[in-house]
Design an enzyme around this catalytic site. Structure first.
Site, PDB file in Angstrom:
ATOM      1  N   ASN A  10     -42.893   5.581  11.428  1.00 34.61           N
ATOM      2  CA  ASN A  10     -44.009   5.361  12.497  1.00 34.61           C
ATOM      3  C   ASN A  10     -43.747   4.778  14.390  1.00 34.61           C
ATOM      4  O   ASN A  10     -43.305   4.328  13.750  1.00 34.61           O
ATOM      5  CB  ASN A  10     -45.302   3.943  11.700  1.00 34.61           C
ATOM      6  CG  ASN A  10     -45.899   3.115  12.484  1.00 34.61           C
ATOM      7  OD1 ASN A  10     -46.444   4.364  13.321  1.00 34.61           O
ATOM      8  ND2 ASN A  10     -46.262   2.097  12.342  1.00 34.61           N
ATOM      9  N   LYS A  12     -46.106   4.402  16.552  1.00 35.86           N
ATOM     10  CA  LYS A  12     -46.344   3.661  16.985  1.00 35.86           C
ATOM     11  C   LYS A  12     -47.005   3.891  17.867  1.00 35.86           C
ATOM     12  O   LYS A  12     -47.324   5.304  18.090  1.00 35.86           O
ATOM     13  CB  LYS A  12     -46.320   2.086  16.795  1.00 35.86           C
ATOM     14  CG  LYS A  12     -45.238   2.008  15.139  1.00 35.86           C
ATOM     15  CD  LYS A  12     -45.189  -0.224  15.884  1.00 35.86           C
ATOM     16  CE  LYS A  12     -44.402   0.057  14.343  1.00 35.86           C
ATOM     17  NZ  LYS A  12     -44.524  -1.728  13.952  1.00 35.86           N
ATOM     18  N   HIS A  96     -52.452  -0.868   8.373  1.00 40.12           N
ATOM     19  CA  HIS A  96     -50.581  -1.377   9.077  1.00 40.12           C
ATOM     20  C   HIS A  96     -51.718  -2.538   9.606  1.00 40.12           C
ATOM     21  O   HIS A  96     -52.343  -3.217   9.803  1.00 40.12           O
ATOM     22  CB  HIS A  96     -50.251  -0.626  10.099  1.00 40.12           C
ATOM     23  CG  HIS A  96     -48.826  -0.742  10.300  1.00 40.12           C
ATOM     24  ND1 HIS A  96     -49.323  -1.571  11.251  1.00 40.12           N
ATOM     25  CD2 HIS A  96     -47.865  -0.914  10.156  1.00 40.12           C
ATOM     26  CE1 HIS A  96     -47.833  -2.206  11.551  1.00 40.12           C
ATOM     27  NE2 HIS A  96     -47.034  -0.979  10.911  1.00 40.12           N
ATOM     28  N   GLU A  98     -50.977  -4.143  11.827  1.00 41.98           N
ATOM     29  CA  GLU A  98     -51.498  -4.498  13.295  1.00 41.98           C
ATOM     30  C   GLU A  98     -52.741  -4.252  13.649  1.00 41.98           C
ATOM     31  O   GLU A  98     -53.417  -4.440  14.059  1.00 41.98           O
ATOM     32  CB  GLU A  98     -49.874  -3.339  14.289  1.00 41.98           C
ATOM     33  CG  GLU A  98     -48.544  -3.787  14.593  1.00 41.98           C
ATOM     34  CD  GLU A  98     -48.002  -3.067  13.846  1.00 41.98           C
ATOM     35  OE1 GLU A  98     -47.600  -1.846  14.898  1.00 41.98           O
ATOM     36  OE2 GLU A  98     -46.788  -3.056  14.396  1.00 41.98           O
ATOM     37  N   GLU A 168     -45.479  -4.513   3.402  1.00 42.61           N
ATOM     38  CA  GLU A 168     -44.473  -5.063   4.945  1.00 42.61           C
ATOM     39  C   GLU A 168     -44.888  -6.230   4.774  1.00 42.61           C
ATOM     40  O   GLU A 168     -46.141  -6.416   5.444  1.00 42.61           O
ATOM     41  CB  GLU A 168     -45.360  -4.166   5.441  1.00 42.61           C
ATOM     42  CG  GLU A 168     -45.141  -2.044   5.500  1.00 42.61           C
ATOM     43  CD  GLU A 168     -44.954  -1.597   6.774  1.00 42.61           C
ATOM     44  OE1 GLU A 168     -44.131  -1.048   7.100  1.00 42.61           O
ATOM     45  OE2 GLU A 168     -46.284  -1.735   7.558  1.00 42.61           O
ATOM     46  N   GLY A 174     -40.778  -5.436  13.112  1.00 41.73           N
ATOM     47  CA  GLY A 174     -40.504  -5.434  14.500  1.00 41.73           C
ATOM     48  C   GLY A 174     -39.436  -6.772  14.264  1.00 41.73           C
ATOM     49  O   GLY A 174     -39.754  -7.277  15.589  1.00 41.73           O
ATOM     50  N   SER A 214     -38.555  -4.391   9.564  1.00 43.17           N
ATOM     51  CA  SER A 214     -36.783  -4.233   9.885  1.00 43.17           C
ATOM     52  C   SER A 214     -35.720  -3.556   8.904  1.00 43.17           C
ATOM     53  O   SER A 214     -34.754  -4.110   9.067  1.00 43.17           O
ATOM     54  CB  SER A 214     -36.374  -4.948  10.247  1.00 43.17           C
ATOM     55  OG  SER A 214     -37.281  -5.683  11.054  1.00 43.17           O
TER      56      SER A 214
HETATM   57  C1  PEP Z   1     -43.617  -0.928  10.635  1.00 43.49           C
HETATM   58  O1  PEP Z   1     -44.091  -0.909  11.794  1.00 43.49           O
HETATM   59  O2  PEP Z   1     -44.187  -0.524  10.149  1.00 43.49           O
HETATM   60  C2  PEP Z   1     -42.724  -1.330  10.439  1.00 43.49           C
HETATM   61  C3  PEP Z   1     -42.275  -1.747   9.264  1.00 43.49           C
HETATM   62  O3  PEP Z   1     -41.589  -1.539  12.040  1.00 43.49           O
HETATM   63  P1  PEP Z   1     -39.721  -2.269  11.637  1.00 43.49           P
HETATM   64  O4  PEP Z   1     -39.587  -1.003  10.522  1.00 43.49           O
HETATM   65  O5  PEP Z   1     -40.166  -1.761  13.309  1.00 43.49           O
HETATM   66  O6  PEP Z   1     -40.022  -3.964  11.910  1.00 43.49           O
END
Ligand code: PEP
Length: 255
Positions: A10, A12, A96, A98, A168, A174, A214
């Protein structure tokens, strides 16, 4: 039950059009000949069509990061499933954290988005996950149960053949904090059994459940080794082609 793992990136709101084109071109070279795991990148809408053209004929699939559930109309700033499909995407990320947290998406709007994706022939990746506070209050399973049950309410199993679930934990996105193996194992088992209760065991066995939060080359091998983990949704590390290819090649990773 064999489920081909999916490693999904992703991007973003990163990478301008030219930067996305450069990164996509690099990834195509790095991914030549890989048929397992399946690979997907979700660039921003501006770059989607060009990136899809670069990925065409390569092992990398294209995804969108969101959609709006109406087909067309006076919905300033929004993009429909048909438009995304036409631009060359195969997948779409829906719900997601976010989008839930910053843009106020609800399980109700997420359900409509999944419906719209299904009707357009896009493969939805439904993201779910608890916040740190919810985990501390021991509400993780309650939260996940609601997100899955409400998000998938009213669907028949045949409509969800291409559905992918992505667990997630919000506190791991992040932040550099990764859920530990026993936390991931516990949640993924729970989600598969929930899918079994909501639909059928056969349906649950066939569904891919990704882990996101992460994921990096250093932890990909151990996370992907967990029985009910069928791939990863990768944010930050997908922006760097070297890191992303090392996640894709987690089986060869000796890090
Ligand atoms: C995400 O945005 O779905 C995500 C898992 O981000 P990150 O890998 O940076 O934690």
């Amino acid at each position: 039950m064999s489920r081909t793992p999916l490693i999904a990136g992703n991007w973003k709101m990163y990478k301008t059009g030219p930067q996305a084109v450069t990164a996509a071109t690099v990834l195509v070279k790095l991914c030549t000949g890989i048929s397992n795991p399946e690979i997907m990148i979700a660039p921003n809408f501006i770059a989607l069509q060009q990136v899809a053209q670069i990925f065409a004929g390569s092992p990398i699939k294209t995804g969108a990061q969101n959609l709006y559930f109406e087909n067309q109309g006076a919905f300033t700033g929004e993009v429909s499933a048909d438009m995304i499909k036409e631009a060359g995407a195969e997948y779409v990320i829906i719900g997601h954290s976010e989008r839930r947290q910053i843009f106020g998406e609800t399980d109700e709007s997420i359900r409509k988005k999944i419906k719209s994706a299904v009707l357009s022939g896009l493969k939805p990746i439904l993201c779910i996950g608890e916040t740190e506070g919810q985990r501390d209050e021991e509400k993780t399973f309650q939260v996940l149960d609601k997100q899955v049950s409400d998000g998938l309410k009213g669907f028949g199993p045949d409509e969800l053949v291409d559905l992918v679930l992505a667990y997630e934990p919000v506190w791991a996105i992040g932040t550099g904090k990764t859920a530990n193996e026993s936390q991931v194992d516990e949640v993924h088992r729970y989600l598969r059994s929930l899918l079994g209760k909501l639909f059928s065991q056969e349906f649950a066995d066939q569904k891919r459940i990704l882990y996101g939060g992460s994921v990096k080359p250093e932890n990909a091998y151990s996370l992907m080794g967990i029985e009910d983990v069928d791939g990863a949704l990768v944010g930050g590390a997908s922006l760097d082609a070297d890191k992303f290819i090392n996640i894709i090649k987690y089986n060869e990773s000796i890090i």
